[in-house]
Scaffold this active site. Structure first.
Site, mmCIF file in Angstrom:
data_model
loop_
_atom_site.group_PDB
_atom_site.id
_atom_site.type_symbol
_atom_site.label_atom_id
_atom_site.label_comp_id
_atom_site.label_asym_id
_atom_site.label_seq_id
_atom_site.Cartn_x
_atom_site.Cartn_y
_atom_site.Cartn_z
ATOM 1 N N CYS A 118 -13.371 -1.270 8.269
ATOM 2 C CA CYS A 118 -11.745 -0.432 6.221
ATOM 3 C C CYS A 118 -12.773 -0.200 5.930
ATOM 4 C CB CYS A 118 -11.683 -2.088 5.524
ATOM 5 S SG CYS A 118 -9.944 -2.294 6.866
ATOM 6 N N CYS A 144 -14.766 -2.951 1.557
ATOM 7 C CA CYS A 144 -13.365 -3.722 1.633
ATOM 8 C C CYS A 144 -13.207 -4.193 0.687
ATOM 9 C CB CYS A 144 -13.393 -4.152 2.828
ATOM 10 S SG CYS A 144 -13.783 -5.203 3.785
ATOM 11 N N ARG A 200 -1.578 7.004 9.373
ATOM 12 C CA ARG A 200 -1.170 5.678 8.835
ATOM 13 C C ARG A 200 -1.445 6.818 6.652
ATOM 14 N NH1 ARG A 200 -3.571 0.613 8.301
ATOM 15 N NH2 ARG A 200 -2.654 -0.044 10.522
ATOM 16 N N CYS A 218 -8.248 -11.148 3.057
ATOM 17 C CA CYS A 218 -8.048 -10.354 3.697
ATOM 18 C C CYS A 218 -7.830 -11.323 4.861
ATOM 19 C CB CYS A 218 -9.445 -9.743 3.947
ATOM 20 S SG CYS A 218 -9.079 -8.846 6.252
ATOM 21 N N LYS A 262 -5.311 7.065 12.394
ATOM 22 C CA LYS A 262 -6.111 7.315 11.317
ATOM 23 C C LYS A 262 -5.914 9.099 11.087
ATOM 24 C CE LYS A 262 -7.875 3.411 9.848
ATOM 25 N NZ LYS A 262 -9.111 2.993 9.433
ATOM 26 N N CYS A 316 -15.827 -7.800 7.158
ATOM 27 C CA CYS A 316 -16.038 -8.354 9.402
ATOM 28 C C CYS A 316 -16.167 -7.129 9.669
ATOM 29 C CB CYS A 316 -14.675 -8.678 9.898
ATOM 30 S SG CYS A 316 -13.240 -7.727 9.732
ATOM 31 N N ARG A 364 0.909 -0.664 -0.393
ATOM 32 C CA ARG A 364 0.039 0.226 -0.377
ATOM 33 C C ARG A 364 0.862 0.777 0.303
ATOM 34 N NH1 ARG A 364 -3.700 0.067 4.916
ATOM 35 N NH2 ARG A 364 -4.985 -1.224 4.058
ATOM 36 N N LYS A 399 -2.881 1.450 15.406
ATOM 37 C CA LYS A 399 -3.486 1.882 13.370
ATOM 38 C C LYS A 399 -3.855 3.559 14.114
ATOM 39 C CE LYS A 399 -7.258 0.286 12.043
ATOM 40 N NZ LYS A 399 -7.545 -0.605 10.965
#
Lengths: 555, 555
Positions: free
Chosen positions: B480, B431, B144, B437, B210, B476, B75, B208
């Protein structure tokens, strides 16, 4: 004893009847003085999604081996479910995911356990369940395995231990407890009684086998097909690692039928030939070579039908179509000139100790170009098409020139392609018997992703320190072709060091050109590393051969 | 300040990684597996890569004794999501040479390539480096990719505000040189002194992080779903400063009631760049010091803020910044969308926004999207901007070049494709989920297009097809695809089953709520049919679907 514990004990004892006290007394005595059971072989089975169960299983396997036990370590995705009937001690490590689900890798195993009539009275087991308390159905898969095994009549050795995300400590405790409860059977007990070759060994012993498994090891996108075939037998087959299995293929039914239709022969008519007697159909199916006829057979055919036939190797069916026989009598005459079906030999890929009551083969579908286009080898075609549950007949071809070294000797195995077959047997045997010698495997194929034969088994041997070195050559993963001999040259110093220190060196696989090239490189390495002449290097290798330290199984 | 006991295993991996190096070099050189060593699988995320495997192929490969089919997703770090035409050409070529070929535009304004095998990671990243592109910190427990409202026509100040994405990204970059050493074969230049990282130290963030910037009235960057959401405050065509919101995050865990989706809380306003950067920096340091490092499911900033309390958090921020935030300035979001088709900015430059279903740029039978983008790049006459909704803007086209670009788009069917997609399809998002994934419980991008094809006739039946209803699907509950901020959200629970959430608003300022659990396709369509029928009958003029079901207290 902690005050709290002792008061709890007193409280409990106080409420008990006399009978209950006697029972508790016995129970505690049992706990204290239980003698470890004598066990020779255990199986550690893991169902993994994220790899945690697997890495635990690998550690436990190493520990159990240290203790002197024989260990079968296998992932549930590769476990042969029928083997459950043979297990005596199985330890299952399984994780839980999503809504109480087992890992994908364990689904077939769970379904098998869920059968109504499953009966496993011979089995003792214990379950280690991994999970995450953040989910409502904590360790459900482990609980399910435990309940299903109990229902099948298996005996629980110790209670299921359920672990949260910080699983290491409880997992180790679980295994230590199990290990403490058993001791390895003495060698005399454990050793499988060697089968003494029959005195009348010149008489060929035929065995009946049933196909248990037949899978193509190559993945989508591969240019090859390599069949892994597991053949089960009722009686114990007398063979050793390094031996070959011999069998005759059965000709394709559709071809036999076409021949019969074309010639108008009576399929059921019994015919007597010098080497076989049977119905025409049987002879064509089982006894006679009808494919890729030899030049002399074609010449004899030409003489019978009185035609001028060019000496091009073709199939019987082609001849019959192009140069038909006059009548069925002439056809019977043709049957007389056909060569008998020759048996084919395949290096055995299993170990009599590790793979009980089974023989495994690694068979590459043989393809070759003829003037009439691409053909496949009859026997490899036949073996590849054998469905599970089909029966076959075979005999063992002993190969005393290709045998395992002493248990403590180092071993270098060079086996590209299906040359891996005998080395899979060697490694399984050494792993199972706990041989202490070091092992180094050279293997090669075309592409890493699709053609790495027995990859997961080899990875497991590496992780459990069975395989000390592995050198891989995938010829088509880069623009320049890389073969095992290139890897040998890269490793020349180390390779020669192993040889000098007494390692046994084995080559298996294609005679041309692999084994020739490998031997050349081997001589080059010996010559360069010990700074001697080519002639001296040849002598060096000859001496190794005399000492049985250089053995080949090439074809 | 943080808990030292019960650290999650990932914390140990980070601190002992030697600046995110770990044993990545050895992992890459290990020939026996396509995977990395366990710890390196965590570390590689900090380098913008995920190890994945083809989940569709697991079972079959296990039987073939092959390991899972491992590959890597890379990515890019693209603050604000901008590429020059030369960079697009390079990206196109790298995707063809090393990946599945699909260029995937993400929900965070960047692109990722899937299916890169281990030995191709280095060549891919080296080619990206030649294009001045990197993947540093595109994944992992760091800040990110910083995202920003995408369309330059929104404001004459777009360029100025857009530049902040890059400034913030640079501010929060890890200081280690590991990326250059491992992937680009640069000499080790960093010493422990030059690599000293005052922001991340040796432990990085607990989870993470954002950051998003929006230019009202469009909330296309969905700022309330971010750890930090910045709102540009513009008055009289001048940038006055930014409102700062913090603590957004959409992920939750099925069955874990301690986890929840949360909108960012408005903290206040800053007027200068210096203050903005300081405040962003110190929000990150508070999260670094106070975030939960024991349970990764409770480690995002949203939980840190709720544990501390918003007032205590603001107080701590003021102490660390040395100033207090001002009262938040008034702003209004009236939409959250991409402006499809042709638009012109204040300077007269042209922009064409292409519809890309779920961000997958690839050629299909009807639309050669990927070829079209490549052909446009070769003209050198358009830049590339990604939107936060997985679409692409061909940008900064001079009026004299518009016809050239238009001709290419017409030739490859892009304009028809964009015009013909229904309103709901254009407002959809999914997603990645299966097959790569590892977290996916159910399909998303492979399935949503089909499901929408079945929803469209229902909308047509109730004359609602032109309604711009937002629908988002995630495989899930990790969010995302930002489904908790859609009017219709579908969250995978098991293969083929979804929880149906409704009632989000159109601008991304209200979360949706669970309406029905664990529905299969038929049940989803039945539920929607029922809801749409009521909506068509009983809605107020111009009332959105999300507002309608909320007014009626259906959730």
């Amino acid at each position: 004893m902690q005050l709290e514990k002792s008061s709890r004990l007193k409280e409990l004892v106080h409420t008990c009847s006399k009978e209950e006290l006697i029972w508790i007394n016995g129970y505690i005595n049992g706990l204290l003085y239980e003698t470890p059971t004598s066990v020779s072989k255990v199986s550690i089975l893991y169902g993994t999604e994220t790899g945690n169960s697997k890495s635990l299983a690998l550690n436990f396997s190493t520990e159990a081996k240290k203790k002197g036990l024989r260990v079968k370590l296998i992932g549930l995705d590769q476990y042969k479910l029928q083997d459950l009937y043979k297990e005596t001690h199985a330890f299952i490590i399984i994780s839980t995911h999503g809504e109480g689900d087992p890992p994908d890798a364990a689904k077939a195993f769970m379904n098998f356990l869920g059968q109504d009539n499953l009966s496993l009275p011979q089995l003792q087991y214990s379950v280690l369940a991994l999970g995450d308390t953040a989910y409502p159905l904590f360790c459900k898969a482990g609980e399910d395995v435990d309940a299903l095994l109990e229902k099948a009549g298996a005996k629980r050795m110790s209670a299921t231990v359920k672990c949260d995300v910080d699983y290491e400590q409880s997992a180790n405790d679980w295994f230590t407890k199990i290990m403490d409860s058993m001791q390895p059977a003495t060698q005399a007990e454990a050793a499988t009684t060697p089968v003494v070759a029959s005195a009348k060994s010149h008489e060929r012993k035929y065995y009946n086998g049933i196909i248990h498994t037949n899978i193509n090891l190559n993945d989508i996108g591969s240019t090859k097909k390599t069949f892994h075939i597991e053949i089960g037998t009722e009686e114990t087959v007398d063979y050793l690692c390094g031996d070959s299995l011999a069998l005759k293929p059965v000709n394709e039914y559709s071809i036999v039928q076409k021949i019969i239709e074309l010639t108008g022969a009576d399929a059921n008519k019994t015919i007597s030939l010098p080497k076989a007697t049977g119905s025409i159909k049987d002879l064509l199916s089982n006894n006679l070579n009808i494919l890729y006829l030899s030049n002399s057979t074609i010449k004899k055919y030409a003489a019978i039908v009185q035609k001028d036939i060019p000496p091009t190797r073709v199939d019987l069916l082609d001849l019959l179509q192009q140069f038909p026989v006059n009548n069925s009598t002439q056809f019977e005459e043709i049957l007389g000139i056909l060569l008998p079906m020759a048996p084919r030999l395949y290096s055995i890929a299993s170990s009599p100790a590790a793979h009980e009551q089974e023989i495994h083969l690694t068979v590459a579908l043989d393809t070759f170009e003829t003037e009439t286009g691409e053909q496949t080898g009859n026997c490899s075609r036949y073996l590849g098409e054998l469905a599970v549950k089909k029966s076959i007949q075979f005999y063992i071809h002993k190969n005393n020139a290709f045998k395992l070294p002493p248990a403590n000797a180092a071993m270098i195995m060079i086996g590209p392609g299906t040359g891996i077959a005998p080395f899979r047997a060697f490694l399984a045997e050494r792993d199972y018997t706990g041989a202490s010698g070091k092992n180094w495997l050279f293997m090669g194929e075309r592409n890493f992703s699709s053609d790495f034969l027995y990859q997961t088994e080899i990875q497991q041997y590496q992780k459990t320190n069975m395989l000390h070195k592995i050198s891989l050559a995938f010829s088509r993963d880069q623009s320049a072709k890389i073969y095992v001999q290139h890897r040998m040259l890269e490793q020349a110093v180390e390779l020669f060091k192993w040889i000098e220190q007494g390692a046994y060196l084995y080559i298996a696989g294609a005679k041309h050109t692999m084994s020739v090239d490998v031997e050349q490189v081997l001589l080059q390495i010996i010559q360069e590393q010990s700074k001697i002449t080519n002639e001296e290097a040849i002598l060096y290798l000859q001496k190794m051969k005399q000492e049985k330290r250089y053995q080949k199984d090439v074809y | 300040m943080s808990e030292t006991k019960n650290l999650s295993p990932v914390e140990r991996i980070k601190t002992k990684s030697d600046g995110l190096r770990g044993s990545l070099k050895e992992s890459l050189d290990e020939p026996i597996t396509g995977a990395l060593y366990d710890d390196d699988q965590t570390l590689i995320k900090f380098h913008g890569l995920y190890q994945q495997d083809d989940r569709d192929r697991r079972e079959e490969r296990s039987l073939k004794k092959l390991e899972w089919l491992y590959s890597y997703m890379v990515r890019l770090r693209l603050p604000g999501g901008f590429l020059l035409p030369k960079q697009w050409e390079g990206l196109h070529e790298i995707s063809n040479q090393y990946s599945t070929g699909v260029i995937k535009v993400t929900t965070r304004q960047t692109v990722q390539l899937h299916g890169i095998i281990k030995s191709h990671i280095k060549p891919s990243l080296q080619q990206f480096d030649l294009l001045k592109l990197d993947a540093i910190a595109a994944c992992g427990d760091v800040n990110r990719n910083v995202i920003c409202s995408a369309h330059p026509k929104q404001s004459a100040l777009h360029e100025t505000i857009f530049a902040y994405a890059d400034k913030i990204s640079t501010l929060a970059l890890p200081k280690t040189n590991a990326y250059y050493e491992i992937w680009l074969d640069k000499e080790k230049i960093g010493s422990s002194e030059t690599e000293k990282d005052p922001l991340y130290q040796d432990r990085y963030l607990p989870r993470k992080f954002k950051i998003a910037i929006a230019i009202p009235p469009n909330n296309d960057s969905d700022i309330f779903a971010n750890d930090i959401g910045l709102i540009a405050i513009i008055k009289d065509n001048q940038l006055k400063g930014f409102n700062i919101a913090a603590g957004g995050g959409l992920s939750s865990t099925h069955g874990n009631s301690n986890t929840y989706a949360r909108l960012a809380t408005m903290l206040g306003f800053v007027a200068t760049e210096e203050q903005l950067l300081k405040a962003v920096y110190e929000i990150i340091t508070i999260q670094r010091d106070y975030g939960n490092r024991g349970d990764r499911k409770l480690a995002r900033l949203k939980y840190t803020i709720d544990t501390m309390g918003v007032d205590a958090f603001k107080k701590e921020l003021a102490i660390r910044c040395g100033f207090e935030l001002a009262e938040a300035a008034p702003y209004e979001f009236t939409e959250r969308k991409d402006y499809y088709g042709w638009h012109q900015n204040h300077e007269g430059k042209w922009y064409y926004t292409l519809f890309i279903e779920n961000g997958r740029i690839t050629d299909t039978e009807t639309t050669a999207l990927k070829t079209a983008c490549y052909e446009v790049a070769k003209t050198g006459k358009a830049n590339y901007r990604f939107t936060c909704n997985q679409n692409l803007i061909l940008a900064d086209i001079l009026p004299e070049n518009k016809a050239i670009i238009e001709a290419i788009l017409v030739q490859y069917g892009v304009i028809t494709h964009t015009n013909d997609a229904s309103a709901i399809r254009k407002n959809s998002m999914a997603c990645v989920a299966f097959n790569t994934c590892p977290l996916a419980l159910a399909e998303a991008q492979r399935y949503l297009p089909t499901l929408i094809g079945k929803i469209e006739p229902i909308l047509t039946k109730y004359e609602l097809l032109s309604e711009e209803i937002t629908i988002r699907m995630t495989g899930c509950p990790n969010g995302c695809g930002r489904s908790p901020l859609a009017e219709i959200g579908l969250i995978g629970t098991a293969y083929g089953y979804y929880n149906l959430h409704i009632g989000g608003d159109r601008n991304g300022e209200r979360l949706n709520k669970e309406y029905k659990q664990h529905l299969n396709e038929t049940q989803i369509l039945e539920a929607l049919d029922h809801l749409f029928s009521n909506y068509a009958k009983a809605r107020n003029p111009a009332e959105t679907f999300g507002n309608f079901v909320t007014r009626l207290n259906l959730v």
